[in-house]
Design an enzyme around this catalytic site. Structure first.
Site, PDB file in Angstrom:
ATOM      1  N   ASN A 133    -112.797  21.495 -64.704  1.00  0.00           N
ATOM      2  CA  ASN A 133    -112.031  21.515 -63.456  1.00  0.00           C
ATOM      3  C   ASN A 133    -112.644  20.675 -62.347  1.00  0.00           C
ATOM      4  O   ASN A 133    -111.927  20.131 -61.512  1.00  0.00           O
ATOM      5  CB  ASN A 133    -111.824  22.952 -62.982  1.00  0.00           C
ATOM      6  CG  ASN A 133    -110.870  23.704 -63.881  1.00  0.00           C
ATOM      7  OD1 ASN A 133    -109.958  23.115 -64.457  1.00  0.00           O
ATOM      8  ND2 ASN A 133    -111.079  24.999 -64.024  1.00  0.00           N
ATOM      9  N   TYR A 190    -116.473  24.702 -53.902  1.00  0.00           N
ATOM     10  CA  TYR A 190    -116.331  25.312 -55.220  1.00  0.00           C
ATOM     11  C   TYR A 190    -115.876  24.243 -56.207  1.00  0.00           C
ATOM     12  O   TYR A 190    -115.302  23.221 -55.836  1.00  0.00           O
ATOM     13  CB  TYR A 190    -115.386  26.529 -55.234  1.00  0.00           C
ATOM     14  CG  TYR A 190    -115.991  27.727 -54.556  1.00  0.00           C
ATOM     15  CD1 TYR A 190    -116.918  28.522 -55.206  1.00  0.00           C
ATOM     16  CD2 TYR A 190    -115.653  28.036 -53.245  1.00  0.00           C
ATOM     17  CE1 TYR A 190    -117.493  29.614 -54.576  1.00  0.00           C
ATOM     18  CE2 TYR A 190    -116.221  29.124 -52.601  1.00  0.00           C
ATOM     19  CZ  TYR A 190    -117.139  29.903 -53.278  1.00  0.00           C
ATOM     20  OH  TYR A 190    -117.706  30.973 -52.641  1.00  0.00           O
ATOM     21  N   HIS A 244    -122.883  26.585 -65.024  1.00  0.00           N
ATOM     22  CA  HIS A 244    -121.928  25.682 -64.376  1.00  0.00           C
ATOM     23  C   HIS A 244    -122.585  24.871 -63.256  1.00  0.00           C
ATOM     24  O   HIS A 244    -122.016  23.897 -62.780  1.00  0.00           O
ATOM     25  CB  HIS A 244    -120.769  26.500 -63.812  1.00  0.00           C
ATOM     26  CG  HIS A 244    -119.414  25.913 -64.019  1.00  0.00           C
ATOM     27  ND1 HIS A 244    -119.127  24.920 -64.928  1.00  0.00           N
ATOM     28  CD2 HIS A 244    -118.222  26.200 -63.421  1.00  0.00           C
ATOM     29  CE1 HIS A 244    -117.844  24.628 -64.877  1.00  0.00           C
ATOM     30  NE2 HIS A 244    -117.277  25.385 -63.967  1.00  0.00           N
ATOM     31  N   TYR A 273    -124.001  31.978 -57.838  1.00  0.00           N
ATOM     32  CA  TYR A 273    -123.725  30.950 -58.847  1.00  0.00           C
ATOM     33  C   TYR A 273    -124.904  30.015 -59.088  1.00  0.00           C
ATOM     34  O   TYR A 273    -124.901  29.241 -60.036  1.00  0.00           O
ATOM     35  CB  TYR A 273    -122.515  30.103 -58.434  1.00  0.00           C
ATOM     36  CG  TYR A 273    -121.243  30.894 -58.314  1.00  0.00           C
ATOM     37  CD1 TYR A 273    -120.616  31.410 -59.438  1.00  0.00           C
ATOM     38  CD2 TYR A 273    -120.663  31.133 -57.075  1.00  0.00           C
ATOM     39  CE1 TYR A 273    -119.446  32.144 -59.332  1.00  0.00           C
ATOM     40  CE2 TYR A 273    -119.495  31.859 -56.951  1.00  0.00           C
ATOM     41  CZ  TYR A 273    -118.889  32.362 -58.085  1.00  0.00           C
ATOM     42  OH  TYR A 273    -117.733  33.089 -57.979  1.00  0.00           O
TER      43      TYR A 273
END
Length: 191
Positions: free
Chosen positions: A116, A68, A22, A17
């Protein structure tokens, strides 16, 4: 008037990631640490990687949650409680779909806008009364494409634009830390 004591760089943990859209919040705090010759150390108790820097004579904790994105608030609340940092003394840096790549905006409070990481922070802090530095990543065009878009790497041109936005935000960091928000907003929000 409060001063920023903690900067959260939102993103997902893991090498897969690291270079995704993100994770631009992580890119931002990594640049701050690098500019200050500091490195992050793992703090499993606080669910984060942490570095300490001095910005304009202010001690600031840089935090990258290791929970996360969807549970970032856990790390934010633990670090805030440990260091006795109020929500108004927190700056959260995150990716923003509704802003073009290469642009950056400063915002105080507000809803999570479907993000989120922000949703989790709002829930864990019990408030949305913190500063946000929103780094534009652009929008893929349709909401069905959002998940794949944010979890993929930007093009070379878009990465260059995002890096430019990060550099621009860091230029104003002294004023943001010292809560001189209006002049920063005027400069960042004017094309």
């Amino acid at each position: 008037m409060p001063k920023i004591k903690m900067i959260i760089g939102l993103g997902n943990i893991g090498k897969e990631y690291q270079d995704t859209r993100h994770n631009v919040g992580e890119w931002f705090i990594a640049k701050i640490a690098q500019d200050n010759n500091q490195s992050f150390s793992s703090n499993p108790k606080l669910n984060c990687n942490l570095a300490k820097v001095s910005i304009d004579y202010n001690n600031v904790v840089l935090v990258f949650p290791t929970t996360y994105m969807n549970n970032s608030g856990l790390a934010v609340s633990k670090v805030a409680n440990f260091y006795k940092i109020a929500p108004a003394e927190i700056l959260v840096v995150h990716d923003e779909l509704d802003i073009d790549s290469g642009e950056i905006r400063l915002k105080k409070g507000g809803g999570h806008g479907g993000h989120n990481g922000l949703r989790s922070i709002n829930q864990h802090l019990g408030t949305n009364d913190y500063l946000r530095l929103r780094i534009g990543i652009g929008h893929p065009g349709h909401k069905s494409k959002v998940a794949n878009y944010v979890l993929s790497n930007p093009s070379i041109a878009q990465k260059k634009d995002i890096d430019s936005a990060i550099d621009n935000g860091i230029c104003f960091l002294d004023d943001i830390i010292n809560y001189k928000l209006e002049p920063v907003m005027q400069k960042l929000h004017t094309k």
